[in-house]
Design a protein around this motif. Structure first.
Motif, mmCIF file in Angstrom:
data_model
loop_
_atom_site.group_PDB
_atom_site.id
_atom_site.type_symbol
_atom_site.label_atom_id
_atom_site.label_comp_id
_atom_site.label_asym_id
_atom_site.label_seq_id
_atom_site.Cartn_x
_atom_site.Cartn_y
_atom_site.Cartn_z
ATOM 1 N N ASP A 93 0.813 -1.272 0.180
ATOM 2 C CA ASP A 93 0.090 0.061 0.045
ATOM 3 C C ASP A 93 0.757 1.421 0.026
ATOM 4 N N PHE A 94 2.311 1.215 -0.259
ATOM 5 C CA PHE A 94 3.201 2.344 -0.270
ATOM 6 C C PHE A 94 3.141 2.721 -1.583
ATOM 7 N N PRO A 95 3.341 4.143 -1.836
ATOM 8 C CA PRO A 95 3.685 4.509 -3.200
ATOM 9 C C PRO A 95 4.841 4.000 -3.696
ATOM 10 N N THR A 96 5.159 3.851 -4.981
ATOM 11 C CA THR A 96 6.618 3.504 -5.563
ATOM 12 C C THR A 96 7.710 4.620 -5.045
ATOM 13 N N PRO A 97 8.664 4.340 -4.733
ATOM 14 C CA PRO A 97 9.681 5.083 -4.232
ATOM 15 C C PRO A 97 9.886 6.234 -5.214
ATOM 16 N N GLU A 98 10.201 7.416 -4.654
ATOM 17 C CA GLU A 98 10.184 8.686 -5.813
ATOM 18 C C GLU A 98 11.294 8.732 -6.773
ATOM 19 N N ASN A 99 12.268 8.008 -6.498
ATOM 20 C CA ASN A 99 13.734 7.981 -7.341
ATOM 21 C C ASN A 99 13.270 6.935 -8.423
ATOM 22 N N ILE A 108 15.243 -22.351 -12.273
ATOM 23 C CA ILE A 108 14.770 -21.139 -13.002
ATOM 24 C C ILE A 108 14.375 -20.121 -11.715
ATOM 25 N N THR A 109 15.049 -19.052 -11.834
ATOM 26 C CA THR A 109 14.882 -18.039 -10.730
ATOM 27 C C THR A 109 13.876 -17.027 -11.149
ATOM 28 N N VAL A 110 12.930 -16.809 -10.364
ATOM 29 C CA VAL A 110 11.725 -15.798 -10.891
ATOM 30 C C VAL A 110 11.770 -14.580 -9.883
ATOM 31 N N ASN A 111 11.613 -13.421 -10.300
ATOM 32 C CA ASN A 111 11.395 -12.508 -9.437
ATOM 33 C C ASN A 111 10.632 -11.429 -10.063
ATOM 34 N N GLY A 112 10.423 -10.344 -9.457
ATOM 35 C CA GLY A 112 9.797 -9.071 -9.968
ATOM 36 C C GLY A 112 9.808 -8.028 -9.121
ATOM 37 N N PHE A 113 9.331 -6.895 -9.498
ATOM 38 C CA PHE A 113 9.574 -5.437 -8.847
ATOM 39 C C PHE A 113 8.047 -5.103 -8.271
ATOM 40 N N SER A 114 7.174 -5.928 -8.182
ATOM 41 C CA SER A 114 5.733 -5.502 -7.576
ATOM 42 C C SER A 114 5.933 -5.461 -6.303
ATOM 43 N N LYS A 115 6.566 -6.351 -5.524
ATOM 44 C CA LYS A 115 6.399 -6.255 -3.931
ATOM 45 C C LYS A 115 7.491 -5.410 -3.382
ATOM 46 N N ALA A 116 8.761 -5.742 -3.554
ATOM 47 C CA ALA A 116 9.987 -5.357 -2.831
ATOM 48 C C ALA A 116 9.851 -3.722 -3.231
ATOM 49 N N TYR A 117 9.593 -3.354 -4.454
ATOM 50 C CA TYR A 117 9.352 -1.666 -4.896
ATOM 51 C C TYR A 117 8.206 -1.363 -4.953
ATOM 52 N N SER A 118 7.289 -1.833 -4.490
ATOM 53 C CA SER A 118 5.753 -1.394 -4.627
ATOM 54 C C SER A 118 5.654 -0.810 -5.943
ATOM 55 N N MET A 119 5.665 -1.663 -6.991
ATOM 56 C CA MET A 119 5.390 -1.502 -8.379
ATOM 57 C C MET A 119 4.684 -2.387 -9.071
ATOM 58 N N THR A 120 3.341 -2.604 -8.220
ATOM 59 C CA THR A 120 2.393 -3.773 -9.022
ATOM 60 C C THR A 120 1.988 -3.138 -10.378
ATOM 61 N N ALA A 170 14.580 2.707 0.887
ATOM 62 C CA ALA A 170 13.047 2.595 0.807
ATOM 63 C C ALA A 170 12.498 1.311 0.953
ATOM 64 N N VAL A 171 13.465 0.356 0.421
ATOM 65 C CA VAL A 171 12.781 -1.038 0.642
ATOM 66 C C VAL A 171 12.994 -1.530 2.080
ATOM 67 N N ASP A 172 13.856 -1.032 2.725
ATOM 68 C CA ASP A 172 14.159 -1.358 4.176
ATOM 69 C C ASP A 172 12.980 -0.823 5.209
ATOM 70 N N GLU A 173 12.720 0.441 4.776
ATOM 71 C CA GLU A 173 11.523 1.135 5.382
ATOM 72 C C GLU A 173 10.304 0.348 5.269
ATOM 73 N N MET A 174 10.136 -0.072 4.109
ATOM 74 C CA MET A 174 8.749 -0.802 3.799
ATOM 75 C C MET A 174 8.590 -1.883 4.366
ATOM 76 N N VAL A 175 9.980 -2.783 4.552
ATOM 77 C CA VAL A 175 9.777 -4.066 5.307
ATOM 78 C C VAL A 175 9.806 -4.001 6.725
ATOM 79 N N GLU A 176 10.312 -2.899 7.403
ATOM 80 C CA GLU A 176 10.090 -2.660 8.474
ATOM 81 C C GLU A 176 8.860 -2.315 8.901
#
Ligand code: PMP
Ligand code: GLU
Length: 381
Positions: free
Chosen positions: A41-47, A229-241, A287-293
């Protein structure tokens, strides 16, 4: 119309269906505490947003190389190397519009009619649908409640996987349980997959979201380096759904085969989104650390709130989900909870684990309090 079996044999995504229902109730003026969909529920980090805008302004709006821009594939390889996955080079990576598309391409590239796919339950809703759309047959392994850990001593993975198995899907941290599989568990997976020559998908989309522990990457284990096969994405860690950006890394011959599907379907992931992805991977640790916290605090809050009502819940060490034990008929419980208490959750049976409701705690503390209060007031706890 005469629809193809590949679509008629699957159901719509349960997570998205409930979140659509919540949105419909909201549109009718009902205040719904939506703990259904797994969306930060966080905005995508500004940078990251700034990098996306700058890329658009700089004219990065055309097609890119089908498998992704070199800068992003290099940033992804650096990230994977940082996780100990040093077997991957840029030619092992395809950038996709979301982790979901990465998974879809992998299933389509590997699974033929009748091929066996093994899932560890509870398992995210879309694995089953993707396996079935590709014609696969599912074998589902029940991880033991209450913590949904993969315990080698139980032998259930050993019993389920055989020389007939084509693909095993492992997701740690796990959606929907939040469980982080231990080093011992991953080593066990490696031994079994190696013994039976099974390809493994390691869905690591929640890898960055852990509390006080690390989630080991499966592809680092002996015997799995060349078959993972390693799968990953930006949706969760970077709030970029909504940006839709993900990737997979795997053996070069898989990239060749899946790359055909990729180029004939999506062509490429969105150009300026890929450039924002470079910024995400290169410059966004704080920003990721803050969201995780914040997620950790919310998890702890929920555990306390349920405890106040005498309800014991499994405490996962990652992702932002919790499995709440409910009635055997979890579908009816979830329907009632949304209609009476206006709290949206997803039935555990959608993940292969009836008797639970999945809660996403990607919601503010006040909404979590409100949600638990309403469930208690209406007799759902
Ligand atoms: N894997 C898991 C376990 C997930 O929960 C999600 C969330 N939708 C995905 C993959 C795919 O996410 P996305 O397509 O947004 O990258
Ligand atoms: N993965 C999220 C969830 O489980 C998003 C919805 C989806 O893609 O299914 O809620």
């Amino acid at each position: 119309m005469d629809f193809a079996d590949r679509v008629t044999r699957v159901e719509p995504s349960a997570t998205l269906a409930i979140s659509n229902l919540a949105a419909e109730l909201e549109a009718d003026g009902v205040d719904v505490v939506d703990l259904s969909v797994g969306e930060p529920d966080f905005p995508t980090p500004e940078n990251i947003t700034a990098a996306g805008k700058a890329a658009m302004d700089a004219g990065h709006t055309g097609y890119t190389p089908s498998n992704g821009i070199p800068e992003l594939r290099e940033a992804i390889v650096d990230k994977l190397h940082g996780d100990g996955l040093d077997q991957y080079r840029t030619e092992n990576v395809i950038v996709t519009p979301g982790g979901k598309q990465a998974l879809y391409e992998i299933f389509q590239a590997l699974i033929d009619d009748g091929d066996e796919v093994v899932l560890l339950d509870p398992a995210w809703v879309s694995y089953e649908a993707m396996a079935k759309m590709a014609g696969g047959e599912l074998t589902r392994v029940d991880l033991a409640p209450f913590d949904f850990q993969l315990e080698p001593a139980t032998g259930y993975l050993k019993d389920a996987v055989s020389d007939e198995t084509e693909l095993l899907v492992v997701n740690s941290p796990c959606n929907p349980s939040g469980a982080v599989f231990s080093d011992v568990a991953m080593d066990h997976v490696a031994r079994i997959a190696g013994k039976h020559d099974v390809t493994v998908i390691s869905d690591e989309i929640y890898k960055e979201i852990t509390y006080g522990t690390d989630a080991p990457s499966l592809g680092t284990y002996e015997g799995l380096r060349d078959r993972t096969i390693t799968v990953n994405g930006f949706s969760k860690a970077y709030s970029m759904t909504g940006w839709r950006l993900g990737y997979f890394a795997g053996p070069a011959e898989l990239v060749d085969q899946a790359g055909k599907l990729h180029s004939h379907s999506v062509s490429c992931a969105t150009n300026f989104v890929q450039r924002a992805g470079v910024e995400a991977l290169r410059n966004t640790d704080e920003a990721v650390d803050e969201m995780v916290e914040a997620f950790r605090e919310r998890r702890d809050l929920l555990v306390d709130l349920f405890d106040d009502h005498g309800v014991d819940v499994p405490v996962g060490d990652g992702a932002f989900y919790m499995m709440l034990p409910v009635d055997d008929d979890d579908q009816a419980w979830c329907e009632g909870a949304i209609q009476d208490a206006h709290v949206a959750t997803v039935p555990g049976s959608a993940f292969g684990t009836p008797g639970y409701a999945r809660l996403s705690y990607a919601a503010s503390e006040s909404r979590l309090r409100e949600g638990v209060d309403r469930l208690a007031a209406d007799g759902y706890l």
